[in-house]
Write a protein that holds these residues in place. Sequence first.
Motif, mmCIF file in Angstrom:
data_model
loop_
_atom_site.group_PDB
_atom_site.id
_atom_site.type_symbol
_atom_site.label_atom_id
_atom_site.label_comp_id
_atom_site.label_asym_id
_atom_site.label_seq_id
_atom_site.Cartn_x
_atom_site.Cartn_y
_atom_site.Cartn_z
ATOM 1 N N GLY A 36 0.796 -1.221 0.000
ATOM 2 C CA GLY A 36 0.000 0.000 0.000
ATOM 3 C C GLY A 36 0.825 1.265 0.000
ATOM 4 O O GLY A 36 0.277 2.369 -0.091
ATOM 5 N N GLY A 37 2.162 1.128 0.065
ATOM 6 C CA GLY A 37 3.031 2.303 0.091
ATOM 7 C C GLY A 37 3.729 2.605 -1.215
ATOM 8 O O GLY A 37 4.301 3.688 -1.374
ATOM 9 N N PHE A 38 3.727 1.665 -2.171
ATOM 10 C CA PHE A 38 4.268 1.883 -3.517
ATOM 11 C C PHE A 38 5.705 2.418 -3.500
ATOM 12 O O PHE A 38 6.063 3.304 -4.267
ATOM 13 C CB PHE A 38 3.376 2.847 -4.304
ATOM 14 C CG PHE A 38 1.924 2.478 -4.275
ATOM 15 C CD1 PHE A 38 1.464 1.365 -4.962
ATOM 16 C CD2 PHE A 38 1.005 3.217 -3.535
ATOM 17 C CE1 PHE A 38 0.123 1.004 -4.925
ATOM 18 C CE2 PHE A 38 -0.335 2.865 -3.485
ATOM 19 C CZ PHE A 38 -0.783 1.759 -4.190
ATOM 20 N N ALA A 39 6.520 1.859 -2.622
ATOM 21 C CA ALA A 39 7.887 2.367 -2.496
ATOM 22 C C ALA A 39 8.678 2.188 -3.774
ATOM 23 O O ALA A 39 9.435 3.086 -4.182
ATOM 24 C CB ALA A 39 8.594 1.658 -1.338
ATOM 25 N N THR A 40 8.514 1.031 -4.441
ATOM 26 C CA THR A 40 9.308 0.772 -5.645
ATOM 27 C C THR A 40 8.505 0.253 -6.818
ATOM 28 O O THR A 40 9.002 0.241 -7.946
ATOM 29 C CB THR A 40 10.419 -0.253 -5.339
ATOM 30 O OG1 THR A 40 9.820 -1.469 -4.877
ATOM 31 C CG2 THR A 40 11.375 0.272 -4.284
ATOM 32 N N SER A 41 7.266 -0.225 -6.581
ATOM 33 C CA SER A 41 6.525 -0.850 -7.679
ATOM 34 C C SER A 41 5.030 -0.792 -7.405
ATOM 35 O O SER A 41 4.589 -0.419 -6.314
ATOM 36 C CB SER A 41 6.948 -2.319 -7.839
ATOM 37 O OG SER A 41 6.382 -3.127 -6.810
ATOM 38 N N THR A 51 -6.548 2.412 -18.349
ATOM 39 C CA THR A 51 -6.055 3.222 -17.221
ATOM 40 C C THR A 51 -4.705 2.679 -16.771
ATOM 41 O O THR A 51 -4.614 1.905 -15.801
ATOM 42 C CB THR A 51 -7.068 3.203 -16.057
ATOM 43 O OG1 THR A 51 -8.346 3.598 -16.547
ATOM 44 C CG2 THR A 51 -6.650 4.157 -14.945
ATOM 45 N N PRO A 52 -3.622 3.041 -17.456
ATOM 46 C CA PRO A 52 -2.307 2.529 -17.079
ATOM 47 C C PRO A 52 -1.868 3.065 -15.719
ATOM 48 O O PRO A 52 -2.151 4.208 -15.364
ATOM 49 C CB PRO A 52 -1.395 3.046 -18.200
ATOM 50 C CG PRO A 52 -2.111 4.233 -18.768
ATOM 51 C CD PRO A 52 -3.573 3.935 -18.635
ATOM 52 N N ILE A 53 -1.180 2.200 -14.961
ATOM 53 C CA ILE A 53 -0.681 2.597 -13.643
ATOM 54 C C ILE A 53 0.839 2.463 -13.618
ATOM 55 O O ILE A 53 1.425 1.646 -14.324
ATOM 56 C CB ILE A 53 -1.312 1.758 -12.506
ATOM 57 C CG1 ILE A 53 -0.962 0.270 -12.654
ATOM 58 C CG2 ILE A 53 -2.809 1.980 -12.458
ATOM 59 C CD1 ILE A 53 -1.420 -0.578 -11.461
ATOM 60 N N SER A 54 1.475 3.294 -12.781
ATOM 61 C CA SER A 54 2.926 3.267 -12.627
ATOM 62 C C SER A 54 3.278 3.869 -11.274
ATOM 63 O O SER A 54 2.416 4.407 -10.575
ATOM 64 C CB SER A 54 3.601 4.065 -13.752
ATOM 65 O OG SER A 54 3.164 5.425 -13.714
ATOM 66 N N VAL A 55 4.552 3.772 -10.910
ATOM 67 C CA VAL A 55 5.030 4.404 -9.676
ATOM 68 C C VAL A 55 5.554 5.792 -10.005
ATOM 69 O O VAL A 55 6.306 5.976 -10.965
ATOM 70 C CB VAL A 55 6.135 3.565 -9.010
ATOM 71 C CG1 VAL A 55 6.797 4.334 -7.874
ATOM 72 C CG2 VAL A 55 5.566 2.264 -8.477
ATOM 73 N N ASP A 56 5.145 6.765 -9.219
ATOM 74 C CA ASP A 56 5.591 8.151 -9.405
ATOM 75 C C ASP A 56 5.935 8.715 -8.028
ATOM 76 O O ASP A 56 5.048 9.021 -7.238
ATOM 77 C CB ASP A 56 4.493 8.978 -10.072
ATOM 78 C CG ASP A 56 4.908 10.418 -10.334
ATOM 79 O OD1 ASP A 56 6.101 10.734 -10.162
ATOM 80 O OD2 ASP A 56 4.038 11.225 -10.689
ATOM 81 N N ALA A 57 7.235 8.810 -7.728
ATOM 82 C CA ALA A 57 7.704 9.374 -6.460
ATOM 83 C C ALA A 57 7.062 8.694 -5.253
ATOM 84 O O ALA A 57 6.574 9.348 -4.333
ATOM 85 C CB ALA A 57 7.447 10.881 -6.422
ATOM 86 N N GLY A 58 7.057 7.358 -5.283
ATOM 87 C CA GLY A 58 6.527 6.598 -4.160
ATOM 88 C C GLY A 58 5.025 6.585 -4.057
ATOM 89 O O GLY A 58 4.467 6.285 -2.996
ATOM 90 N N GLN A 59 4.334 6.900 -5.143
ATOM 91 C CA GLN A 59 2.880 6.849 -5.195
ATOM 92 C C GLN A 59 2.452 6.039 -6.419
ATOM 93 O O GLN A 59 3.208 5.923 -7.382
ATOM 94 C CB GLN A 59 2.281 8.256 -5.308
ATOM 95 C CG GLN A 59 2.714 9.221 -4.228
ATOM 96 C CD GLN A 59 2.379 10.661 -4.603
ATOM 97 O OE1 GLN A 59 1.291 11.134 -4.327
ATOM 98 N NE2 GLN A 59 3.313 11.334 -5.258
#
Length: 467
Positions: A36-41, A51-59
């Motif tokens: 739930g923190g999306f630190a790296t992935s 609706t593509p998703i990705s990591v952006d600055a830990g989000q």
Amino acid sequence: MRWIPRGLIAVALALGVVVPGSAPAAGAATELIVNGGFATSTANWWGTGNTPISVDAGQLKAVVPGGTANKWDAMIGQKAPAFPIKQNHRYLLSFDARVSAPRTLQTTVQLNTAPYTAPLNKAFAVGTKKQRFAFAFTSSLETTQAEFTIQLGGLAGGGYTLWLDNVSLLDLHGTPAGNPVALTSGFYVDPQSNPKQWVGNNPGPKATTINNALAGKPMARWFGGWNTNLADDINLYAGAADAADKLPVLVAYNLPGRDACGGHSSGGAAGEEAYKEWIQTFAAAIGIRPALVVLEPDSIGDFHCIKETKDKEARVRMLAYALQTLKDFAPNTWTYADATNKGWAEEIGVPELAARLNSIGVANAHGLATNVSNYYGTAETVAFANDLAGRLGKPFIVDTSRNGNGASTTWCNPTGRKLGATAQPGGGAEMLLWIKVPGDSDGSCGDSTTEAGHFDPDLALKLINNP
């Protein structure tokens, strides 16, 4: 979290530190969200094909298309691994979110196959600044195949971007009720209290006096309709206290028709359903963090100023709902139901006060709050409160924020008042606390021309300097 060993109790009392009644309770809520923190992935998360998703600055960043017809035409969520939802278990969902342009979205906790039964299905308005959202629910669903979603489609205004972070879904089943005093190392000093903000904005000799005698002390923070994002405001306050290992005191003050007798603090939620939604958010935003809550000052004492029977009945239902909700969804919170003051006790009668408190389910409260925003001295408050608390089998706290010189013939910013003892056990009460913020006006009356709930530095100086 810390607690004070018994060998240090005498030293703690000498320093004015609250002594816990026991060591922290064992047990913890169960976290159901993975990553739930999306630190790296974005591992374990999914988005619909559009609706593509990705990591952006830990989000988590989701790019949402425009032109979709239904809410579910664009979605993100987590269902891998699927998690169990148990019937009659209580849950807390929370997350941080912001968008590139304001939108009203939908969040669900639901069965991840048809018919997509959803024990939680809530709309929430999100803006361009990151905010905390918190939702409490009791599940009507029993499944091992549940998922969390945010539905992003079916909106006017074209495409937009969502950022999501700190997602948590807690199963509270089996989480024991904790002792918030034992779980912390003293009371929290609110760095954003009204007096503290005034001190920061007005440097000089007055500010130094107010800071040393008043603004640097523990006191409650009041929450009501003025909080435009209640979950975010409570999260910032209770979260900062938790990070400092200190105990925050919160006042819930949003009943419809509040201050029915005095009128200076009138207002509140738009109606019964709006209030229930508000108090549920209040409890969910505290969550499992330690806290003390004073519930709805004046709510028991001013029944005689409510004209319609149906409005009195609605008030009883709302207070009962609030006590049950705080008990169910804030397990490390001690809630104190307002129990009026010595003057009202003499007017109404202690037996009638006890009957009113029983009618709202005071058994679900930890204790009673007495003398809130009033001036009766501690000894005379304890005398009436002992009688009332003895009838109900509850401990009580006393608001000492302005009772240093005892009672007055008027309640609205009377002259000659003085600060009382702060943040300590004493005098037969469980705790003596500053619940009313010292220096905050009762309204344009008596010694102040300042609006109710706003800080008046001259009033504060009188509380500090009066003999």
